[in-house]
Design an enzyme around this catalytic site. Sequence first.
Site, PDB file in Angstrom:
ATOM      1  N   GLU A 138       0.848  -1.186   0.000  1.00 44.90           N
ATOM      2  CA  GLU A 138       0.000   0.000   0.000  1.00 44.90           C
ATOM      3  C   GLU A 138       0.884   1.235   0.000  1.00 44.90           C
ATOM      4  OE1 GLU A 138      -2.929  -0.136   3.120  1.00 44.90           O
ATOM      5  OE2 GLU A 138      -3.703  -2.050   2.452  1.00 44.90           O
ATOM      6  N   HIS A 179      -8.340   1.063   1.473  1.00 47.01           N
ATOM      7  CA  HIS A 179      -8.042   0.997   2.905  1.00 47.01           C
ATOM      8  C   HIS A 179      -8.824   2.050   3.695  1.00 47.01           C
ATOM      9  CE1 HIS A 179      -4.766  -0.433   5.900  1.00 47.01           C
ATOM     10  NE2 HIS A 179      -5.904  -0.248   6.503  1.00 47.01           N
TER      11      HIS A 179
END
Length: 143
Positions: A88, A107
Amino acid sequence: HDKLPFLSAGGKYVKTKEDLFANADIVSLHIPNNKHTAGCIGKEQLSQLKPSAVLINVGRGGLVKQDVLVQMLNEKKFRAGLDVFVQEPIDVQDPILKAPNCVLTPHVAYKTTEALARRVTVTLDNIVSFAKGSDANRVDTKE
């Protein structure tokens, strides 16, 4: 631990992870990624999911072996909803971005009105506890 509310709501306890994956309509992951859980969901578990099942991961990307997940999604073995990824921010070339039967979010699953309100309450409670000299929710060491 009172099991009645869970059972009354239609919940069912299973004895093994195998039973869970083989019989669940939805498997939702909410655990941290650490030395005990990293890669704990792989081909053995995912291959047991029913074609109608949905795997949801809002825990951590490292829980699921992403190469296996991509392969099985491409084979349309089940469906998935992912809010976390191994890397990420996710690389624009990551094959998970093109996998069918998969809904992706960046997220943000934690960012509900209820979760934010709870975070404010916990934070304020922690400040009050700290001011009173309590060690509740304290993460540092007193050396």
